[in-house]
Motif scaffolding. Structure first.
Motif, PDB file in Angstrom:
ATOM      1  N   CYS A   1       0.830  -1.208   0.000  1.00  0.00           N
ATOM      2  CA  CYS A   1       0.000   0.000   0.000  1.00  0.00           C
ATOM      3  C   CYS A   1       0.863   1.255   0.000  1.00  0.00           C
ATOM      4  CB  CYS A   1      -0.913   0.002   1.231  1.00  0.00           C
ATOM      5  SG  CYS A   1      -2.346  -1.085   1.082  1.00  0.00           S
TER       6      CYS A   1
ATOM      7  N   SER B   1      -6.876  10.202   1.116  1.00  0.00           N
ATOM      8  CA  SER B   1      -6.776   8.743   1.085  1.00  0.00           C
ATOM      9  C   SER B   1      -7.714   8.136   0.052  1.00  0.00           C
ATOM     10  CB  SER B   1      -7.089   8.171   2.466  1.00  0.00           C
ATOM     11  OG  SER B   1      -8.410   8.512   2.853  1.00  0.00           O
TER      12      SER B   1
ATOM     13  N   ASP C   1      -9.942   4.526  -0.628  1.00  0.00           N
ATOM     14  CA  ASP C   1     -10.472   3.315   0.005  1.00  0.00           C
ATOM     15  C   ASP C   1     -10.599   2.219  -1.035  1.00  0.00           C
ATOM     16  OD1 ASP C   1     -10.720   4.703   2.401  1.00  0.00           O
ATOM     17  OD2 ASP C   1     -12.777   5.325   1.956  1.00  0.00           O
TER      18      ASP C   1
ATOM     19  N   ARG D   1      -5.774  -7.262   3.981  1.00  0.00           N
ATOM     20  CA  ARG D   1      -6.040  -5.933   4.517  1.00  0.00           C
ATOM     21  C   ARG D   1      -4.734  -5.273   4.925  1.00  0.00           C
ATOM     22  NH1 ARG D   1     -10.339  -6.438   9.211  1.00  0.00           N
ATOM     23  NH2 ARG D   1      -9.997  -4.181   9.206  1.00  0.00           N
ATOM     24  N   SER D   2      -4.550  -4.054   4.461  1.00  0.00           N
ATOM     25  CA  SER D   2      -3.354  -3.312   4.838  1.00  0.00           C
ATOM     26  C   SER D   2      -3.635  -1.832   4.685  1.00  0.00           C
ATOM     27  CB  SER D   2      -2.160  -3.715   3.967  1.00  0.00           C
ATOM     28  OG  SER D   2      -2.426  -3.472   2.603  1.00  0.00           O
ATOM     29  N   HIS D   3      -2.806  -1.028   5.310  1.00  0.00           N
ATOM     30  CA  HIS D   3      -3.039   0.407   5.302  1.00  0.00           C
ATOM     31  C   HIS D   3      -1.721   1.147   5.159  1.00  0.00           C
ATOM     32  CE1 HIS D   3      -7.252   0.037   6.671  1.00  0.00           C
ATOM     33  NE2 HIS D   3      -6.802  -0.959   7.410  1.00  0.00           N
ATOM     34  N   SER D   4      -1.820   2.319   4.575  1.00  0.00           N
ATOM     35  CA  SER D   4      -0.720   3.273   4.602  1.00  0.00           C
ATOM     36  C   SER D   4      -1.358   4.628   4.872  1.00  0.00           C
ATOM     37  CB  SER D   4       0.037   3.276   3.272  1.00  0.00           C
ATOM     38  OG  SER D   4      -0.749   3.858   2.247  1.00  0.00           O
ATOM     39  N   SER D   5      -0.580   5.671   4.845  1.00  0.00           N
ATOM     40  CA  SER D   5      -1.124   6.999   5.131  1.00  0.00           C
ATOM     41  C   SER D   5      -2.248   7.384   4.172  1.00  0.00           C
ATOM     42  CB  SER D   5      -0.010   8.042   5.062  1.00  0.00           C
ATOM     43  OG  SER D   5       0.987   7.781   6.020  1.00  0.00           O
TER      44      SER D   5
ATOM     45  N   HIS E   1      -6.275   2.733   2.146  1.00  0.00           N
ATOM     46  CA  HIS E   1      -6.944   1.895   3.137  1.00  0.00           C
ATOM     47  C   HIS E   1      -7.569   0.704   2.428  1.00  0.00           C
ATOM     48  CE1 HIS E   1      -7.552   5.941   5.424  1.00  0.00           C
ATOM     49  NE2 HIS E   1      -6.353   5.432   5.660  1.00  0.00           N
ATOM     50  N   CYS E   2      -7.086  -0.482   2.707  1.00  0.00           N
ATOM     51  CA  CYS E   2      -7.631  -1.706   2.118  1.00  0.00           C
ATOM     52  C   CYS E   2      -8.472  -2.431   3.162  1.00  0.00           C
ATOM     53  CB  CYS E   2      -6.499  -2.620   1.639  1.00  0.00           C
ATOM     54  SG  CYS E   2      -5.563  -1.969   0.246  1.00  0.00           S
ATOM     55  N   ARG E   3      -9.725  -2.698   2.817  1.00  0.00           N
ATOM     56  CA  ARG E   3     -10.645  -3.371   3.735  1.00  0.00           C
ATOM     57  C   ARG E   3     -11.341  -4.504   3.000  1.00  0.00           C
ATOM     58  NH1 ARG E   3     -11.844   2.246   4.451  1.00  0.00           N
ATOM     59  NH2 ARG E   3     -11.205   3.049   6.489  1.00  0.00           N
TER      60      ARG E   3
ATOM     61  N   GLN F   1     -18.733   2.464   8.204  1.00  0.00           N
ATOM     62  CA  GLN F   1     -17.567   3.341   8.198  1.00  0.00           C
ATOM     63  C   GLN F   1     -17.863   4.783   8.601  1.00  0.00           C
ATOM     64  OE1 GLN F   1     -15.777   2.963   4.284  1.00  0.00           O
ATOM     65  NE2 GLN F   1     -15.896   0.732   4.335  1.00  0.00           N
TER      66      GLN F   1
END
Length: 348
Positions: free
Chosen positions: A41, A57, A59, A68-72, A75-77, A112
């Motif tokens: 990400c 960001s 989504d 699932r992973s995130h960065s600044s 956003h992976c959900r 959300q």
């Protein structure tokens, strides 16, 4: 690389002129969920930051918790590994680019967003307007991309999926066919029950076609008019006069003629100005008069009044925040996505 827009990124797409009827439908999980093809990400986030525009960001929807992973900025959900999405839940909109359907978008936003922000977004998706990609204040009329009947059918097929219960409970309180963010805000203020901070008025129709008699038609240029809020069985109508969208002399004259034509046919028509709606006390006074016409009683305790005042102010703040958000053309994430979208309407 394959990207599937989720949450607010999907909402931005569906509320813009980018959405197009020429999209293709996909429902195979392996074929339609986000795949970064071994990249992180963080790498996608860096690519977004290298694009000119306001940072923000994006989504994305993935098919499993393990992905699932995130960065600044990314956003992976996922929805749920134990449920299969109904056919048509994910739609292809470009080269390697997908988006959750309006129906699934409602479920995703339910998990959300805060309650009132979710209700505002839900009602907007049921509306007949979209935003220009160039200016958040410019609205374009469109055909509905979602109806309550279609939403209910989707809910019938998605029991157990996160967001289902919230969306099901919200369905009676949202209104179809609002034509602007302000109409969306007003619809919620009118329709939500007292316990949720609304005025609890009976269900109504937004942007309802009203036929005119021959005598009334002489007062305007059309054989019918469209009422902003209508209780047709009671012949009671609300007309919102917006500073932004009714700001030229021709439109103001038509609005006046519309009201006089409807009154000529014996209908009760109540105009509401921007100033009146922005003031809770003024709007509540108008609503109390409408309530009497409708024969609807209401116990006005101090607690109810304070709850309604708080909800009114929060809804106005949600609308204000949406209005002051940067246009799509000015955001880095959408400049990154534009070349991948199969649409020639993004410049509108």
């Amino acid at each position: 690389m394959r990207l599937t827009l989720d949450g607010m990124s999907a909402f931005e797409y569906w509320m813009s002129v980018l959405q197009t009827p020429s999209f293709s439908t996909s429902w195979g999980p392996a074929a339609a969920f986000t795949s970064l093809e071994g990249r992180e990400c963080r790498e996608l986030g860096q690519a977004l930051l290298r694009t000119d525009g306001t940072p923000g960001s994006i989504d994305l929807l993935v098919n499993a918790d393990s992905n699932r992973s995130h960065s600044s900025w990314v956003h992976c959900r996922c929805v749920s590994t134990s449920h299969t999405l109904p056919q048509g839940s994910i739609i292809q909109i470009g080269s390697g680019l997908y988006v959750v359907s309006p129906e699934l978008c409602v479920l995703r936003l339910a998990t959300q967003l805060p309650r009132l922000a979710f209700l505002h977004a839900f009602t907007s998706l049921l509306g007949i307007y979209s935003f220009s990609s160039l200016d958040r204040q410019d609205l374009l009329e469109r055909k509905p991309i979602l109806t309550k009947a279609r939403m209910q059918q989707y809910l019938n097929d998605t029991e157990g999926i996160p967001g289902h219960r919230i969306a099901q409970r919200a369905l009676p309180w949202v209104t179809e066919r609002t034509a602007s963010p302000r109409e969306t805000t007003m619809a919620l203020a009118l329709r939500l029950p007292s316990k949720a901070g609304g005025h609890g008025l009976p269900e109504f129709e937004a942007n309802c076609k009203v036929s005119l008699s021959e005598e009334a038609a002489l007062l305007t240029t059309k054989s019918y008019v469209v009422a902003d809020v209508a209780w047709p069985d009671d012949d009671i109508y609300l007309e919102y006069n917006s500073d932004k969208h009714h700001d030229n002399d021709e439109q103001l004259e038509f609005d006046f003629e519309k009201i006089t034509a409807m009154q000529r046919d014996g209908r009760i028509v109540v105009p509401i100005s921007t100033r009146q709606f922005n003031s809770y006390e003024a709007f509540a006074s108008i609503v109390n008069g409408v309530r009497k016409h409708l024969g609807v009683r209401c116990r006005m305790t101090d607690e109810v009044v304070e709850r309604r005042r708080s909800t009114h102010h929060k809804l106005l703040e949600i609308e204000r925040s949406q209005r002051t958000s940067p246009s799509l053309i000015n955001t880095a994430r959408w400049k990154y996505l534009f070349p991948r979208i199969d649409s020639d309407s993004w410049a509108a």
